[in-house]
Write a protein that holds these residues in place. Structure first.
Motif, short mmCIF file in Angstrom:
data_model
loop_
_atom_site.label_atom_id
_atom_site.label_comp_id
_atom_site.label_asym_id
_atom_site.label_seq_id
_atom_site.Cartn_x
_atom_site.Cartn_y
_atom_site.Cartn_z
N GLU A 14 0.84 -1.20 0.00
CA GLU A 14 0.00 0.00 0.00
C GLU A 14 0.88 1.26 0.00
O GLU A 14 0.60 2.22 -0.72
N LYS A 15 1.95 1.24 0.76
CA LYS A 15 2.87 2.38 0.79
C LYS A 15 3.50 2.60 -0.59
O LYS A 15 3.57 3.73 -1.07
N ARG A 18 0.92 4.14 -2.94
CA ARG A 18 0.74 5.56 -2.65
C ARG A 18 1.94 6.38 -3.16
O ARG A 18 1.77 7.49 -3.68
N GLU A 19 3.14 5.83 -3.02
CA GLU A 19 4.34 6.51 -3.53
C GLU A 19 4.29 6.60 -5.06
O GLU A 19 4.69 7.62 -5.64
N VAL A 21 1.58 6.76 -6.92
CA VAL A 21 0.61 7.81 -7.23
C VAL A 21 1.26 9.19 -7.06
O VAL A 21 1.12 10.06 -7.92
N ALA A 22 2.01 9.38 -6.00
CA ALA A 22 2.70 10.66 -5.78
C ALA A 22 3.70 10.94 -6.90
O ALA A 22 3.81 12.08 -7.38
N GLU A 78 -5.80 12.42 -5.14
CA GLU A 78 -6.01 12.00 -3.76
C GLU A 78 -6.46 10.54 -3.79
O GLU A 78 -7.45 10.20 -4.44
N VAL A 79 -5.71 9.68 -3.11
CA VAL A 79 -6.08 8.27 -3.02
C VAL A 79 -7.25 8.14 -2.05
O VAL A 79 -7.17 8.56 -0.90
N ILE A 82 -7.74 1.66 -1.75
CA ILE A 82 -6.90 0.67 -2.43
C ILE A 82 -7.46 -0.70 -2.09
O ILE A 82 -7.63 -1.02 -0.91
N VAL A 92 -7.07 1.07 -7.53
CA VAL A 92 -6.87 2.28 -6.75
C VAL A 92 -7.90 3.32 -7.19
O VAL A 92 -7.96 3.68 -8.36
N LEU A 94 -9.28 7.11 -6.93
CA LEU A 94 -8.71 8.43 -6.66
C LEU A 94 -9.71 9.53 -7.00
O LEU A 94 -10.62 9.32 -7.79
#
Length: 139
Positions: A14-15, A18-19, A21-22, A78-79, A82, A92, A94
């Protein structure tokens, strides 16, 4: 898809998602970086409903957009959620907020200010990539 050799998803997955997506948000005007965050057989449907097949098609469309007034449109992701369809496939959800920074002379009334976006991501080892990106405008 055979997932018998897959590792169950972890908090690290999950981390990493998210990374990723960033990183896509940071690279939105970098035609060398953004396409590389996607699979080679990517399917992408943009805010205007244009469907692209493959990373090369996406890279070409991105280069074209960045040489037009579209280069002045920024998005913030913005997530919201997930979910893992399999240990190696994540869906995912968003919210995409659009910031139209084109000069006043441009008619920006046609552009929605937000969209709902879905990524389908696939994992190989520890590496996640976007296999599908679809945006639905919110009017």
């Amino acid at each position: 898809m055979d997932t018998t050799n897959s590792t169950p998803p972890t908090n690290d997955d999950e981390k990493r998602i998210r990374e990723l997506v960033a990183r896509t948000q940071e690279a939105q005007i970098d035609p060398d970086v953004l396409p590389a965050l996607h699979t080679s057989d990517l399917v992408l449907i943009n805010l205007a409903g244009r469907r692209l097949f493959g990373r090369e098609s996406f890279a070409s469309a991105m280069a074209e957009a960045l040489s037009s007034p579209l280069k002045d449109i920024r998005t913030v992701l913005e997530v919201n959620d997930i979910r893992f369809a399999t240990p190696d496939v994540a869906i995912v959800s968003l919210t995409k907020t659009i910031h139209d920074e084109r000069p006043e002379a441009e008619d920006s009334s046609e552009l929605p200010l937000a969209g709902i976006m879905t990524y389908v991501m696939t994992r190989r080892g520890d590496d996640w990539r976007i296999a599908l990106a679809q945006t639905t405008p919110i009017r």
